[in-house]
Design an enzyme around this catalytic site. Structure first.
Site, PDB file in Angstrom:
ATOM      1  CD  GLN A 221      -2.957  -1.027   2.658  1.00 16.29           C
ATOM      2  OE1 GLN A 221      -2.959  -2.337   3.107  1.00 16.29           O
ATOM      3  NE2 GLN A 221      -2.902   0.017   2.765  1.00 16.29           N
ATOM      4  NE  ARG A 368     -12.764  -0.208   4.665  1.00 16.97           N
ATOM      5  CZ  ARG A 368     -13.499  -0.751   4.068  1.00 16.97           C
ATOM      6  NH1 ARG A 368     -14.064  -1.356   4.045  1.00 16.97           N
ATOM      7  NH2 ARG A 368     -13.989   0.103   2.865  1.00 16.97           N
ATOM      8  CB  CYS A 369      -7.973   1.105  11.595  1.00 21.13           C
ATOM      9  SG  CYS A 369      -6.264   0.179  11.450  1.00 21.13           S
ATOM     10  CD  GLU A 738      -9.268   3.910   7.803  1.00 22.83           C
ATOM     11  OE1 GLU A 738      -8.731   5.440   7.723  1.00 22.83           O
ATOM     12  OE2 GLU A 738      -7.890   3.440   8.452  1.00 22.83           O
TER      13      GLU A 738
HETATM   14  N1  MCN Z   1     -14.170   9.431  -1.512  1.00 24.35           N
HETATM   15  C1  MCN Z   1     -14.717  10.646  -2.409  1.00 24.35           C
HETATM   16  N2  MCN Z   1     -15.649  11.524  -1.538  1.00 24.35           N
HETATM   17  C2  MCN Z   1     -14.876  12.017   0.042  1.00 24.35           C
HETATM   18  C3  MCN Z   1     -13.769  10.788   0.228  1.00 24.35           C
HETATM   19  C4  MCN Z   1     -13.755   9.512  -0.661  1.00 24.35           C
HETATM   20  O1  MCN Z   1     -15.659  10.261  -3.087  1.00 24.35           O
HETATM   21  N3  MCN Z   1     -15.555  13.029   0.298  1.00 24.35           N
HETATM   22  C5  MCN Z   1     -13.268   8.473  -2.716  1.00 24.35           C
HETATM   23  C6  MCN Z   1     -12.474   8.255  -2.893  1.00 24.35           C
HETATM   24  O2  MCN Z   1     -11.993   9.285  -4.047  1.00 24.35           O
HETATM   25  C7  MCN Z   1     -11.695   6.768  -2.697  1.00 24.35           C
HETATM   26  C8  MCN Z   1     -12.728   6.135  -1.837  1.00 24.35           C
HETATM   27  O3  MCN Z   1     -14.014   6.968  -1.600  1.00 24.35           O
HETATM   28  O4  MCN Z   1     -11.708   6.620  -4.214  1.00 24.35           O
HETATM   29  C9  MCN Z   1     -12.115   6.117  -0.175  1.00 24.35           C
HETATM   30  O5  MCN Z   1     -11.267   7.757   0.357  1.00 24.35           O
HETATM   31  P1  MCN Z   1     -10.167   7.884   1.455  1.00 24.35           P
HETATM   32  O6  MCN Z   1     -11.236   7.561   2.031  1.00 24.35           O
HETATM   33  O7  MCN Z   1      -9.517   8.293   0.684  1.00 24.35           O
HETATM   34  O8  MCN Z   1      -9.216   6.507   1.247  1.00 24.35           O
HETATM   35  P2  MCN Z   1      -8.416   5.684   0.974  1.00 24.35           P
HETATM   36  O9  MCN Z   1      -8.596   5.998  -0.629  1.00 24.35           O
HETATM   37  O10 MCN Z   1      -6.978   6.734   1.054  1.00 24.35           O
HETATM   38  O11 MCN Z   1      -7.697   5.078   1.118  1.00 24.35           O
HETATM   39  C10 MCN Z   1      -7.522   3.615   2.210  1.00 24.35           C
HETATM   40  C11 MCN Z   1      -9.102   3.608   2.991  1.00 24.35           C
HETATM   41  C12 MCN Z   1      -8.432   2.202   4.343  1.00 24.35           C
HETATM   42  S1  MCN Z   1      -7.072   3.494   5.373  1.00 24.35           S
HETATM   43  C13 MCN Z   1      -8.604   0.665   4.149  1.00 24.35           C
HETATM   44  S2  MCN Z   1      -8.261   0.642   5.905  1.00 24.35           S
HETATM   45  C14 MCN Z   1      -9.689   0.147   2.774  1.00 24.35           C
HETATM   46  C15 MCN Z   1     -10.849   1.314   3.268  1.00 24.35           C
HETATM   47  O12 MCN Z   1     -10.177   2.860   2.405  1.00 24.35           O
HETATM   48  N4  MCN Z   1      -9.184  -0.541   2.719  1.00 24.35           N
HETATM   49  C16 MCN Z   1      -9.828  -1.187   0.923  1.00 24.35           C
HETATM   50  N5  MCN Z   1     -11.418   0.915   1.849  1.00 24.35           N
HETATM   51  C17 MCN Z   1     -11.007  -0.094   0.896  1.00 24.35           C
HETATM   52  N6  MCN Z   1     -12.006  -0.551   0.012  1.00 24.35           N
HETATM   53  C18 MCN Z   1     -11.401  -1.245  -0.733  1.00 24.35           C
HETATM   54  N7  MCN Z   1     -11.914  -2.307  -2.065  1.00 24.35           N
HETATM   55  N8  MCN Z   1     -10.141  -2.258  -0.385  1.00 24.35           N
HETATM   56  C19 MCN Z   1      -9.535  -2.018   0.056  1.00 24.35           C
HETATM   57  O13 MCN Z   1      -8.474  -2.423   0.499  1.00 24.35           O
HETATM   58 CU1  CUM Z   2      -5.000   0.733   9.366  1.00 21.64          CU
HETATM   59  S1  CUM Z   2      -5.685  -0.418   7.400  1.00 21.64           S
HETATM   60 MO1  CUM Z   2      -6.077   1.486   6.133  1.00 21.64          MO
HETATM   61  O1  CUM Z   2      -5.410   2.127   7.357  1.00 21.64           O
HETATM   62  O2  CUM Z   2      -4.608   0.808   5.302  1.00 21.64           O
END
Ligand code: MCN
Ligand code: CUM
Length: 793
Positions: A221, A368-369, A738
């Site tokens: 990641q 997922r935290c 998360e």
């Molecule tokens: N998004 C959006 N509008 C927002 C916030 C987010 O449209 N206001 C969209 C983003 O553009 C992105 C998605 O939602 O496409 C998730 O965005 P974000 O909250 O920024 O999270 P990350 O992209 O950084 O993803 C990480 C987070 C984590 S830490 C874990 S653990 C997790 C999760 O996402 N693992 C996943 N969701 C998952 N979903 C899938 N399918 N697979 C994983 O491994």
């Molecule tokens: Cu703590 S699980 Mo996600 O933050 O990759």
């Protein structure tokens, strides 16, 4: 001729996920899909014992098997000073065991062979002579007098304590408790669980003798962090390392840490000068890689009779397994546990945290935290419900009373975080309305008269998402910010790269939407690439839902830089000065004559063909973004359940989620994230845990023991939204990936506990298996602690 933002797939468009067209047709490109010429295969021999001294390792029979190319042992690694590696939390971790094995499933030796089957057979031919040692599987054993020291490899380690940490205002908290009308207490265990993505971990290391360049395709990641770590540990110059994280079959935190398998495959490729592939099997993944949770929580709340919370005390005992390898902003020993109670207006709090080593697999943060937030919010919301029950207050009312109010931002939380926006009360009211709160309370009373047990549980929380900013967050001293690079080609099509790395979240879709929003280039004209350190700008990767808050912000910022240059080009094309033109989505026009204008695409063409004098050609740029603060999304989750008093089985009647993640880039993807997160929350509350018997045997190392909910078990979820824009994010977005996993579990547990109200039961620890609920109900007492080892297997 204004461009319609939704039509071009801009902000707020429910654009279909572009990556899915390859995923659902089986055309993704995962690590295991990659085959290189001359590639060899590696398998890992794992320890069957949880704690044992290694007397000898005899690989001669394995080496004699035709097709075996290399056997790597701890001894061989030690001769190159590679038997141990640093972890992301300033500890060390064995790559291959030398002196002792410290958990069941620990990596003892690796075989590299012509195919994976030969390698696996050869692993079984390795003879290891173990001398079993006493095993420690929980913090009580770890801290008992005379407990064997697990980490006797460390010079100054004379016990099993990893850290003793505290934060908050102890004296102030003591005073708050002295002034309290009522003190409410609760003890909890959040069991060990595992992210368990469908794709396990793996790598292909390819050391090219001709160029001395090391390329590693791997399930990570955070590719740039891996590059830096490999440069430091393997002493290969950073520019001679290329880490490629191709399509990932889910991560959920499992693919943040650095695992021995990656390291050994690299070493094997350097030694053999051939590509070496390692693909972990499911049991290897479940037994040895980054678990989540496994923490004991003890809390007290100082309350006024009317429900006002005056102060909070928390103590945590966390079980980190044999090596402290949490990937988290390292100055906080227990992650962001101290973001607990951030949505409530509480004057003081104090947290003490102790981490211990046990004979279990290392990890402790991922799943997922946002660095222990899942535990913090679970604890918070269970505490709030216990407090409401102790005071005889309505569980919605105690929240209303204590929430930070809409106009009280920015708000300093009791542990010093700064929250900046939210409409907590509004989210709660929408949730209560949607679930039919008042009606359900009546229904519940009626049902009681007929011996039916209905319950309702609320969980409300704000979660810090988006690490950094760099002022407060770093991993191993590397500051936490992120980046984006945008190239607009002459025909107006574009290539965007970021330092984040999607594992399924849909970045290829949503990042293009941000470009569309900023520049008016249709999202379909923007291709998004992530995960290759040779091409992507430096970034800290994807976890803690930091992509939107940090890399997503960088996408906005780089697009704005492009727009600024395009404006100069537009002025040149329109033969006016820059001050005379205006921007609307996709187009610059003359203020004095709005019909005369040039599109962003025309500006792109001119950037390569018709530039103002002295301007650098091309239309590309990059942006590094260091956010001023975390983002603080809010979630309100409400479950109604019915518990069967004859079996302890509970069913979800209804579930409502109200999420406020600021401006939604793609509402459909956000809903997908919430649905997926709630499924995991339900799993945690209902069925999912990994436990250990007294010998340290891991129970939960396969999908017979470790349960993932399918569509069949998972209840339906009703989703609602509130939008409070993030005040510091360029497009007002907050993270969301998360929230539902973090906030969801307490809603289910609170609902079941509510159903048992009047029986004297205050707590049942997760997972709420039928036998535990039945025991609580029939015997009228709490069922706490680590879930029992399954005896039915
Ligand atoms: N998004 C959006 N509008 C927002 C916030 C987010 O449209 N206001 C969209 C983003 O553009 C992105 C998605 O939602 O496409 C998730 O965005 P974000 O909250 O920024 O999270 P990350 O992209 O950084 O993803 C990480 C987070 C984590 S830490 C874990 S653990 C997790 C999760 O996402 N693992 C996943 N969701 C998952 N979903 C899938 N399918 N697979 C994983 O491994
Ligand atoms: Cu703590 S699980 Mo996600 O933050 O990759």
């Amino acid at each position: 001729m204004t461009v319609d933002e939704v039509k071009i797939g801009g902000l707020g468009a429910k654009r279909r996920r572009v990556e899915d067209s390859r995923f659902i047709r089986g055309m993704g490109n995962y690590v295991d899909d990659i085959t290189l010429p001359g590639m060899l295969h590696m398998e890992i021999l794992r320890s069957p014992l949880a704690h044992a001294r290694i007397k000898s390792v005899d690989a001669s029979a394995a080496l004699a098997i035709p097709g075996v190319q290399l056997v790597l042992t701890g001894e061989l690694l030690a001769s190159r000073n590679l038997a141990w590696m640093p972890t992301l939390s300033y500890d060390t971790q064995a790559v291959l065991a030398t002196d002792k094995v410290r958990f069941q499933g620990q990596e003892v030796a690796c075989v590299v062979a012509d195919d994976p089957y030969i390698a696996k057979d050869a692993c079984e031919a390795i003879v290891v002579d173990y001398e079993a040692l006493p095993v420690i599987v929980n913090p009580t054993q770890a801290t008992a007098n005379g407990a064997p020291v697990i980490r006797d490899d460390k010079e100054n380690q004379h016990d099993n304590v990893v850290f003793d940490w505290e934060v908050g205002d102890k004296d102030g908290t003591d005073r708050a408790f002295a002034a309290a009308d009522v003190v409410s207490e609760l003890e909890l265990h959040y069991p060990r669980s595992h992210p368990s993505p469908i794709e396990t971990c793996g790598s292909i290391a390819d050391f090219d003798r001709a160029t001395s360049k090391l390329t590693v395709y791997m399930t990570t990641q955070a590719p740039h962090i891996i590059r830096a770590a490999v440069a430091m540990v393997a002493e290969i110059p950073e520019h001679m390392i290329r880490i490629v994280s191709p399509d990932l079959g889910g991560g959920f935190g499992n693919k943040v840490p650095i695992y021995p398998g990656y390291v050994v495959s690299i070493l094997a490729s350097i030694l053999l000068e051939r590509p070496v592939k390692w693909i972990e099997d499911k049991t290897g993944n479940l037994i040895s890689t980054g678990f989540g949770r496994d923490i004991y929580l003890r809390g007290q709340m100082a309350l006024r009779n009317d429900g006002k919370i005056l102060g909070v005390r928390m103590h945590t005992d966390s079980d980190h397994g044999a090596f402290f390898s949490d990937a988290q902003p390292s100055k906080f020993k227990i992650g962001l546990m101290h973001a607990a109670f951030a949505c409530y207006d509480i004057p003081v709090a104090h947290l003490t945290a102790r981490g211990v080593y046990t004979n279990k697999a290392p990890g402790g943060v991922a799943y997922r935290c946002s660095f222990r937030i899942t535990e913090a919010m679970f604890f918070q919301e269970r505490m709030v419900q216990a407090a409401a029950d102790d005071l005889g207050l309505d569980q919605a009312e105690i929240r209303r009373l204590n929430f930070v109010k809409d106009d009280d931002f920015p708000h300093r939380t009791p542990f010093g975080f700064l929250t900046d926006s939210g409409q907590y009360g509004k989210c709660l009211e929408i949730g209560l309305e949607a679930i039919g709160y008042e009606d359900f309370l009546k229904q519940k009373e009626e049902a009681r008269k007929n011996g039916r047990l209905l319950g309702i549980g609320i969980s409300t929380m704000t979660e810090p998402l988006g690490a950094g900013n760099s002022r407060e967050y770093d991993i191993l001293g590397i500051k936490m910010f992120d980046s984006a690079e945008l190239r607009v080609h002459m025909t107006g099509k574009a290539l965007l790269r970021t330092g984040a790395k999607s594992q399924g979240q849909g970045h290829e879709t949503t990042w293009a939407q941000i470009v569309a929003h900023e520049l008016g280039i249709p999202a379909d004209d923007v291709v998004v690439e992530e995960g290759d350190t040779d091409t992507a700008p430096f970034g800290m990767g994807t976890y803690a839902s930091r992509s939107t808050p940090v890399a997503g912000a960088a996408v906005s910022m780089v697009s704005r830089k492009i727009r600024a240059k395009a404006r100069k080009i537009a002025a040149h094309l329109l033969e006016v000065s820059e001050e005379d033109i205006e921007w609307e989505l996709g187009r610059f026009y003359l203020r004095s004559s709005p019909d005369s204008g040039v599109t962003i695409q025309e500006c792109a063409m001119a950037a390569y063909s018709n530039l103002p004098d002295g301007m650098e050609p091309g239309l590309e740029n990059n942006a590094y973004y260091d956010p001023p603060n975390l983002t603080w999304p809010f979630g309100c989750y409400i479950a109604t359940v019915e518990v069967d008093p004859l079996t302890g089985v509970w069913d979800v009647l209804n579930f409502v989620a109200v999420d406020d993640c600021g401006v939604r880039i793609n509402p459909m993807i956000v809903e997908g994230q919430i649905m997926g997160g709630l499924a995991e929350a339900y799993a945690m509350a209902n069925m999912q845990f990994i436990t250990f018997d007294s010998e340290g045997n891991c129970v939960g190392s396969n999908y017979m023991d470790y349960l993932l909910p399918t569509a069949w078990e998972t209840p339906g979820f009703e989703l609602h939204e509130v939008v409070t824009p993030c005040p510091h994010h360029p497009i007002g977005a907050k993270g969301v990936g998360e929230c539902a996993t973090v906030g969801g579990p307490a809603a289910f547990v609170n609902a079941v506990i509510d159903a048992l109200k009047g029986t004297g039961v205050r707590n049942i620890d997760m997972p709420l298996l039928p036998d535990r609920v039945y025991e609580a109900l029939t015997e009228g007492h709490d069922v706490s602690g680590s879930p029992p080892v399954r005896t039915d297997l």
